[in-house]
Write an enzyme that holds these catalytic residues in place. Structure first.
Site, PDB file in Angstrom:
ATOM      1  N   CYS A 113     -43.713 -22.369  13.276  1.00  0.00           N
ATOM      2  CA  CYS A 113     -42.858 -21.205  13.008  1.00  0.00           C
ATOM      3  C   CYS A 113     -42.386 -21.146  11.564  1.00  0.00           C
ATOM      4  CB  CYS A 113     -41.664 -21.218  13.953  1.00  0.00           C
ATOM      5  SG  CYS A 113     -42.160 -21.539  15.635  1.00  0.00           S
ATOM      6  N   HIS A 253     -36.223 -16.788  11.785  1.00  0.00           N
ATOM      7  CA  HIS A 253     -37.245 -16.953  12.822  1.00  0.00           C
ATOM      8  C   HIS A 253     -36.634 -16.563  14.164  1.00  0.00           C
ATOM      9  CE1 HIS A 253     -40.165 -18.461  15.492  1.00  0.00           C
ATOM     10  NE2 HIS A 253     -39.545 -19.574  15.801  1.00  0.00           N
ATOM     11  N   ASN A 283     -40.619 -15.146  21.100  1.00  0.00           N
ATOM     12  CA  ASN A 283     -40.855 -15.992  19.932  1.00  0.00           C
ATOM     13  C   ASN A 283     -42.342 -15.944  19.590  1.00  0.00           C
ATOM     14  OD1 ASN A 283     -41.357 -18.108  18.178  1.00  0.00           O
ATOM     15  ND2 ASN A 283     -40.173 -19.631  19.324  1.00  0.00           N
TER      16      ASN A 283
HETATM   17  N1  ACO Z   1     -35.723 -20.116  34.346  1.00  0.00           N
HETATM   18  C1  ACO Z   1     -34.841 -20.831  35.098  1.00  0.00           C
HETATM   19  N2  ACO Z   1     -34.519 -22.102  34.836  1.00  0.00           N
HETATM   20  C2  ACO Z   1     -35.107 -22.687  33.762  1.00  0.00           C
HETATM   21  C3  ACO Z   1     -36.026 -21.999  32.947  1.00  0.00           C
HETATM   22  C4  ACO Z   1     -36.334 -20.668  33.284  1.00  0.00           C
HETATM   23  N3  ACO Z   1     -37.207 -19.928  32.588  1.00  0.00           N
HETATM   24  N4  ACO Z   1     -36.437 -22.827  31.962  1.00  0.00           N
HETATM   25  C5  ACO Z   1     -35.788 -23.991  32.153  1.00  0.00           C
HETATM   26  N5  ACO Z   1     -35.001 -23.910  33.243  1.00  0.00           N
HETATM   27  C6  ACO Z   1     -34.161 -24.929  33.843  1.00  0.00           C
HETATM   28  C7  ACO Z   1     -34.579 -26.320  33.437  1.00  0.00           C
HETATM   29  O1  ACO Z   1     -35.663 -26.766  34.219  1.00  0.00           O
HETATM   30  C8  ACO Z   1     -33.294 -27.097  33.733  1.00  0.00           C
HETATM   31  O2  ACO Z   1     -33.258 -27.355  35.108  1.00  0.00           O
HETATM   32  P1  ACO Z   1     -32.792 -28.804  35.637  1.00  0.00           P
HETATM   33  O3  ACO Z   1     -31.391 -28.976  35.113  1.00  0.00           O
HETATM   34  O4  ACO Z   1     -32.902 -28.659  37.109  1.00  0.00           O
HETATM   35  O5  ACO Z   1     -33.774 -29.756  35.015  1.00  0.00           O
HETATM   36  C9  ACO Z   1     -32.195 -26.087  33.392  1.00  0.00           C
HETATM   37  O6  ACO Z   1     -32.829 -24.802  33.381  1.00  0.00           O
HETATM   38  C10 ACO Z   1     -31.534 -26.325  32.060  1.00  0.00           C
HETATM   39  O7  ACO Z   1     -32.558 -26.547  31.094  1.00  0.00           O
HETATM   40  P2  ACO Z   1     -32.230 -26.753  29.592  1.00  0.00           P
HETATM   41  O8  ACO Z   1     -33.497 -27.037  28.854  1.00  0.00           O
HETATM   42  O9  ACO Z   1     -31.108 -27.725  29.463  1.00  0.00           O
HETATM   43  O10 ACO Z   1     -31.688 -25.298  29.253  1.00  0.00           O
HETATM   44  P3  ACO Z   1     -31.180 -24.755  27.880  1.00  0.00           P
HETATM   45  O11 ACO Z   1     -29.867 -24.130  28.045  1.00  0.00           O
HETATM   46  O12 ACO Z   1     -31.343 -25.779  26.779  1.00  0.00           O
HETATM   47  O13 ACO Z   1     -32.217 -23.582  27.596  1.00  0.00           O
HETATM   48  C11 ACO Z   1     -34.161 -23.198  26.271  1.00  0.00           C
HETATM   49  C12 ACO Z   1     -33.593 -23.861  27.499  1.00  0.00           C
HETATM   50  C13 ACO Z   1     -33.994 -21.702  26.421  1.00  0.00           C
HETATM   51  C14 ACO Z   1     -35.633 -23.527  26.161  1.00  0.00           C
HETATM   52  C15 ACO Z   1     -33.385 -23.663  25.035  1.00  0.00           C
HETATM   53  O14 ACO Z   1     -33.297 -25.051  25.019  1.00  0.00           O
HETATM   54  C16 ACO Z   1     -34.041 -23.208  23.769  1.00  0.00           C
HETATM   55  O15 ACO Z   1     -34.069 -22.055  23.469  1.00  0.00           O
HETATM   56  N6  ACO Z   1     -34.537 -24.162  22.979  1.00  0.00           N
HETATM   57  C17 ACO Z   1     -35.194 -23.858  21.751  1.00  0.00           C
HETATM   58  C18 ACO Z   1     -36.565 -23.452  22.073  1.00  0.00           C
HETATM   59  C19 ACO Z   1     -37.237 -22.919  20.874  1.00  0.00           C
HETATM   60  O16 ACO Z   1     -36.655 -22.235  20.084  1.00  0.00           O
HETATM   61  N7  ACO Z   1     -38.492 -23.263  20.781  1.00  0.00           N
HETATM   62  C20 ACO Z   1     -39.322 -22.802  19.776  1.00  0.00           C
HETATM   63  C21 ACO Z   1     -38.882 -23.226  18.414  1.00  0.00           C
HETATM   64  S1  ACO Z   1     -40.152 -23.795  17.480  1.00  0.00           S
HETATM   65  C22 ACO Z   1     -41.297 -22.670  17.608  1.00  0.00           C
HETATM   66  O17 ACO Z   1     -40.961 -21.538  17.629  1.00  0.00           O
HETATM   67  C23 ACO Z   1     -42.761 -23.047  17.773  1.00  0.00           C
END
Ligand code: ACO
Length: 337
Positions: A113, A253, A283
């Site tokens: 990214c 980003h 994204n």
């Molecule tokens: N729907 C429902 N539940 C979900 C989903 C979904 N789509 N995805 C994850 N969960 C669940 C997980 O399995 C977890 O369940 P568990 O507690 O039973 O294990 C729970 O939700 C909480 O998961 P977390 O990962 O702690 O949730 P968080 O609040 O951190 O949100 C997210 C997850 C949205 C991915 C967040 O961490 C995020 O945005 N991270 C950055 C991701 C990012 O920007 N990536 C790309 C950057 S680099 C690039 O662009 C290549």
């Protein structure tokens, strides 16, 4: 050194829209969860047979036209992508052929990214030293090709798209003022595709185990993104010798609305001085900054002489930011009304 800036932009999004409800139909997820945690409502998906170079070529043609140039005027093509059409030849070479940029060299860079801003820094170096006049930087991705449709942690986050910019000489006092690029390879495991390279060549087994799909530790990426946004922003502003009050427009980003909100707080910038399109595109990794930049320019939100900061972060781990005073014209041209 010559003053160097962006003199034309273009973007392209595939037509096929995939809403959150599409995933809710077959996965344990909901529209509410996705919107609340990410801000994403829908994303675009490339048509079957449509690859990264197809998207990139359309964005590139638009950027060249916007710059008032012809494909033959382009000296170098740099494509930032983590979803190339194939391992080799480079996607940049495929785009070069598609758009007829017969006088251009071409190569890809892999910085996820952050890739587009990495590409701008290379283009800046080429043009500033006089080695090349017009460099085309493209960010293009078909991330849907590397997403496990049954992994709710990744499939809802990403989208397909492409953006491009032509980098050329601009009038003294405008253009790029500073870059800050960085990497922390120790964080490589938090976001990756394991199979298909030399470490884990693709086999029937890797396919069965889904190792050709992107794996992400979302929480780790989130923490990294918020921390690094603050650090790289501070550094790039100091290098450009400006303060947050001098920034007119932020192009972050588009990963997650909560990360963008953190960036806005860092810059003390109001929401109307940024582009947020992750709600409709998700994204798009290397394509996200050039798409947002193009939309900012075409909508008139970014004006001539606006001080713009672009900031990216992603797999690698990598980060990249730049400060650019947007001149809106090539060196010696009159400013349009
Ligand atoms: N729907 C429902 N539940 C979900 C989903 C979904 N789509 N995805 C994850 N969960 C669940 C997980 O399995 C977890 O369940 P568990 O507690 O039973 O294990 C729970 O939700 C909480 O998961 P977390 O990962 O702690 O949730 P968080 O609040 O951190 O949100 C997210 C997850 C949205 C991915 C967040 O961490 C995020 O945005 N991270 C950055 C991701 C990012 O920007 N990536 C790309 C950057 S680099 C690039 O662009 C290549």
């Amino acid at each position: 050194m010559k003053a160097v800036g962006i003199v034309g932009t273009g973007s392209y999004l595939p037509e096929n829209i995939v809403t959150n409800n599409h995933f809710a139909e077959y996965l344990d997820t909901t529209d509410e969860w996705i919107v609340e945690r990410t801000g994403i409502k829908e994303r675009r998906k490339a048509a079957p047979g449509q690859a990264t170079s197809d998207l990139g070529a359309i964005a590139a043609q638009k950027a060249i036209e916007d710059a008032g140039l012809k494909p033959e005027d382009i000296d170098m093509i740099i494509t930032a992508t983590v979803t190339p059409d194939m391992l080799f030849p480079s996607t940049a070479c495929l785009i070069q052929n598609k758009i007829g940029a017969v006088n251009a060299g071409a190569f890809d860079i892999s910085a996820a990214c952050s890739g587009f801003v990495y590409g701008l820094s290379i283009a800046n170096g080429y043009v500033a030293t006089g080695m090349y006049k017009n460099v085309l930087v493209i960010g293009a991705e078909v991330l849907s090709a590397v997403l496990d449709p049954y992994d709710r942690r990744t499939v809802v986050l990403f989208g397909d798209g492409a953006g491009a910019a032509v980098v050329s000489e601009v009038d003294e006092g405008s253009g790029f003022l500073a870059f800050d690029l960085g990497a922390d390879g120790s964080g490589g495991d938090v976001l990756k595709v394991n199979a298909g390279g030399s470490r884990m060549p693709a086999t029937e087994d890797t396919f069965k185990q889904g190792e050709h799909y992107a794996k992400m530790e979302g929480k780790e990426v989130f923490k990294f993104a918020v921390r690094i946004l603050g650090l790289t922003s501070k550094k790039v502003l100091a290098k450009a010798n400006i303060s947050t009050e001098d920034v007119d427009f932020l192009v972050p980003h588009q990963a997650n609305i909560r990360i963008v909100d953190a960036a806005l707080r860092t810059f003390k910038i109001a929401k109307d001085k940024t582009i947020i399109n992750l709600d409709i595109y998700g994204n798009t990794s290397g394509a996200s900054i050039p798409i947002a930049l193009d939309e900012g320019l075409k909508s008139g939100k970014i004006k001539e002489q606006s001080m713009i900061v672009m900031v990216g972060f992603g797999a690698g781990l990598t980060w990249a930011s730049t400060v650019m005073k947007y001149s809106g014209k090539k060196k010696g041209e009159q400013i349009s009304a």
